[in-house]
Write a protein that holds these residues in place. Structure first.
Motif, mmCIF file in Angstrom:
data_model
loop_
_atom_site.group_PDB
_atom_site.id
_atom_site.type_symbol
_atom_site.label_atom_id
_atom_site.label_comp_id
_atom_site.label_asym_id
_atom_site.label_seq_id
_atom_site.Cartn_x
_atom_site.Cartn_y
_atom_site.Cartn_z
ATOM 1 N N ALA A 189 0.870 -1.181 0.000
ATOM 2 C CA ALA A 189 0.000 0.000 0.000
ATOM 3 C C ALA A 189 0.903 1.225 0.000
ATOM 4 C CB ALA A 189 -0.910 0.000 1.228
ATOM 5 N N GLY A 190 1.016 1.885 -1.126
ATOM 6 C CA GLY A 190 1.929 3.018 -1.233
ATOM 7 C C GLY A 190 3.353 2.563 -1.004
ATOM 8 N N ASP A 191 4.039 3.195 -0.052
ATOM 9 C CA ASP A 191 5.416 2.803 0.234
ATOM 10 C C ASP A 191 5.500 1.822 1.410
ATOM 11 O OD1 ASP A 191 4.689 4.510 2.255
ATOM 12 O OD2 ASP A 191 6.431 5.838 2.078
ATOM 13 N N ARG A 192 4.360 1.296 1.843
ATOM 14 C CA ARG A 192 4.340 0.320 2.923
ATOM 15 C C ARG A 192 4.205 -1.092 2.366
ATOM 16 N NH1 ARG A 192 1.115 4.557 5.386
ATOM 17 N NH2 ARG A 192 1.971 5.198 7.399
ATOM 18 N N GLU A 193 4.795 -2.059 3.069
ATOM 19 C CA GLU A 193 4.769 -3.440 2.596
ATOM 20 C C GLU A 193 4.701 -4.386 3.797
ATOM 21 O OE1 GLU A 193 8.031 -6.219 0.410
ATOM 22 O OE2 GLU A 193 7.477 -4.368 -0.662
ATOM 23 N N TRP A 194 3.885 -5.423 3.649
ATOM 24 C CA TRP A 194 3.739 -6.432 4.700
ATOM 25 C C TRP A 194 3.822 -7.824 4.079
ATOM 26 C CZ3 TRP A 194 0.753 -2.088 4.304
ATOM 27 C CH2 TRP A 194 0.699 -1.237 5.410
#
Length: 234
Positions: A189-194
């Motif tokens: 999500a955007g510059d976030r990653e899981w």
């Protein structure tokens, strides 16, 4: 050198704002609307509101435990919890509304009277996990924000602050890892990653959080192939 404060300031801010959002959703419900379905399958709004009220009192129990040192479980038993939800859900809409407000007030008072040192006391969740009392505001935060959407009163995951959405997504993956149920996906999500795995799933953070928490089918997300069936969050 000054010792760091044990008060979970950020979580308390998220919690207070979440209660305001939940109150907004409650205010939008007409008395006739209490019997309508929520967005949780099998949960009418009245039942969901009864759960919300009971959860507030259960978390008061944990803060009482932390403050006094006397073990005070969230619920006497799973059966007692279910019976209390059924009893509260059967109240007339005006009485149920008043009980939600009163229970939220009891929790607010328990938070207000917490000594700083008590936030570090270990308590036990209904699932048996040992956590510091400083996690109690987060436990209520996720209830308030997510169920304000579940009430289907016009509030959406888009209305949840970005940092709370990210924390909810962190929470989902943390719960999965604790149960050894993390799916083989990487979520972006955007510059976030899981996560990690061969399947990449991407989309706006509100849509990602809705899917991961079981509140959407992922129709607003993009993926390399069909989206997998996800484990339950809580």
């Amino acid at each position: 050198m000054t010792a760091p404060s044990m008060v979970p300031t950020e979580l308390l801010d998220w919690w207070r704002r979440g209660e305001e959002q939940l109150s907004m959703a409650l205010d939008r419900l007409t008395e006739a609307g209490f019997s309508a379905p929520s967005l949780l399958p099998g949960w009418p709004r009245a039942q969901l509101l009864a759960h919300v009220a009971g959860n507030a009192d259960a978390l008061v129990n944990l803060l009482t435990w932390a403050r006094t040192g006397v073990e005070t479980p969230m619920y006497a038993s799973a059966e007692a919890r279910d019976a209390q939800i059924a009893e509260t859900a059967a109240l007339a809409p005006a009485e149920l509304r008043a009980e939600v407000i009163a229970a939220t007030g009891r929790l607010a008072e328990a938070v207000r009277t917490m000594p700083e040192v008590a936030w570090s006391t270990q308590v036990r969740t209904a699932q048996g996990r040992r956590v510091p009392a400083a996690q109690v505001p987060w436990m209520r935060c996720r209830e308030a924000w997510v169920h304000s959407v579940d009430l289907d009163a016009g509030l959406l995951f888009d209305d949840v602050p970005e940092n709370v959405l990210a924390a909810l997504t962190d929470d989902v993956f943390r719960m999965w890892r604790m149960r050894d149920q993390e799916p083989d996906v990487v979520v972006i999500a955007g510059d976030r990653e899981w996560g990690r795995g061969p399947l990449a799933v991407a989309g706006p953070l509100p849509a990602v959080t809705a899917w991961l928490t079981g509140r959407s089918t992922g129709q607003d997300l993009k993926a390399d192939s069909a989206l997998p069936k996800l484990p339950a969050w809580l």
